[in-house]
Design an enzyme around this catalytic site. Sequence first.
Site, short mmCIF file in Angstrom:
data_model
loop_
_atom_site.label_atom_id
_atom_site.label_comp_id
_atom_site.label_asym_id
_atom_site.label_seq_id
_atom_site.Cartn_x
_atom_site.Cartn_y
_atom_site.Cartn_z
N HIS A 49 -9.21 1.27 5.13
CA HIS A 49 -7.90 1.48 5.75
C HIS A 49 -8.07 2.43 6.94
CE1 HIS A 49 -3.78 2.72 6.41
NE2 HIS A 49 -3.43 1.62 5.79
N GLU A 105 -5.16 -4.82 10.73
CA GLU A 105 -4.10 -3.83 10.92
C GLU A 105 -4.33 -3.07 12.22
OE1 GLU A 105 -2.24 -2.71 6.90
OE2 GLU A 105 -3.98 -1.42 7.18
N ASN A 142 0.87 -1.18 0.00
CA ASN A 142 0.00 0.00 0.00
C ASN A 142 0.90 1.23 0.00
OD1 ASN A 142 -1.88 2.01 0.42
ND2 ASN A 142 -2.14 1.54 2.62
N GLU A 197 -6.48 4.86 7.91
CA GLU A 197 -6.32 6.30 7.57
C GLU A 197 -7.59 6.84 6.93
OE1 GLU A 197 -2.65 5.79 5.43
OE2 GLU A 197 -1.70 5.23 7.32
N GLY A 235 2.79 2.29 10.62
CA GLY A 235 3.75 3.38 10.41
C GLY A 235 4.48 3.80 11.67
N SER A 288 3.68 -2.17 10.27
CA SER A 288 5.14 -2.20 10.39
C SER A 288 5.75 -3.56 10.04
CB SER A 288 5.58 -1.73 11.78
OG SER A 288 5.19 -0.38 11.98
N LYS A 327 0.17 4.33 -0.32
CA LYS A 327 -0.44 5.56 0.23
C LYS A 327 -0.15 6.73 -0.73
CE LYS A 327 0.46 3.60 4.74
NZ LYS A 327 0.32 3.78 6.16
#
Length: 251
Positions: free
Chosen positions: A94, A166, A9, A96, A172, A212, A11
């Site tokens: 996701h 996730e 991904n 985010e 991240g 991560s 992003k």
Amino acid sequence: MRQKIVAGNWKMNNDMAETEMFLVGLKKQVLPEGVTIMIAPAFTNLNHTFQSVREHPVTVVAQNMHQSENGAFTGEVSAGMLKSVGVKTVILGHSERRSLFKEDNDVLAEKVNTALAHDMEVIFCIGEELSHRETDDHFTLIEEQLEEGLFHLSEVSWKNIIIAYEPVWAIGTGETATPDQAQEMHAFIRKTIAEKYSNSIANKVSILYGGSVKPKNAKEIFAQKDVDGGLVGGASLDVESFMAIANAFKK
Ligand code: PEP
């Protein structure tokens, strides 16, 4: 048998030149057998990426899409538009998108319906915040995300669903769930699907871990019984580290 998948991904990273550089590198690699390799570039590079890897066993994935067919939705991209450039897989939910763009389970359920109506494959992301884990609410939260986002689906729709677990606190941050934590949650997700549908459906769904994942921890995570691969952010931007992760499945 469940599909083993390593999906990158990207992003909002990699412009056209950087995308091309990655693709040139990727096409020189011997891809691991039995592992589906996916990459999710920015919308602007989907068409180019699809054309570039046409002859290679690489699946090009969109990072998001709108739930409507078309219309006055400035800045949005529809399922039909993705399909028109060859993209048949989309990441939905996701963390985010959930936190920064306020996408809730209701909207995500609509997006899932639209994607499936277009015969697309969905990588549906779920995951708890650190606060849920600290108060021992993480299983309840995951159950709720499954129920509200996916459990309205018919049994037959599940052939097009991939789940990505996730934990938000691991995305991240450099902090990874331990292999035991990942296995525990993946087994819980599978059990929850089995209870709602059947063992047969639950045992066919690929459940990816994201948060991560790096070359140094991928092998141990992917060795877990219910972990079928990874959704990888930062480490997917570099061909070498992405391929090291893809090659981390035990032979
Ligand atoms: C992600 O964006 O889905 C992700 C898991 O990111 P990272 O690997 O960088 O934590």
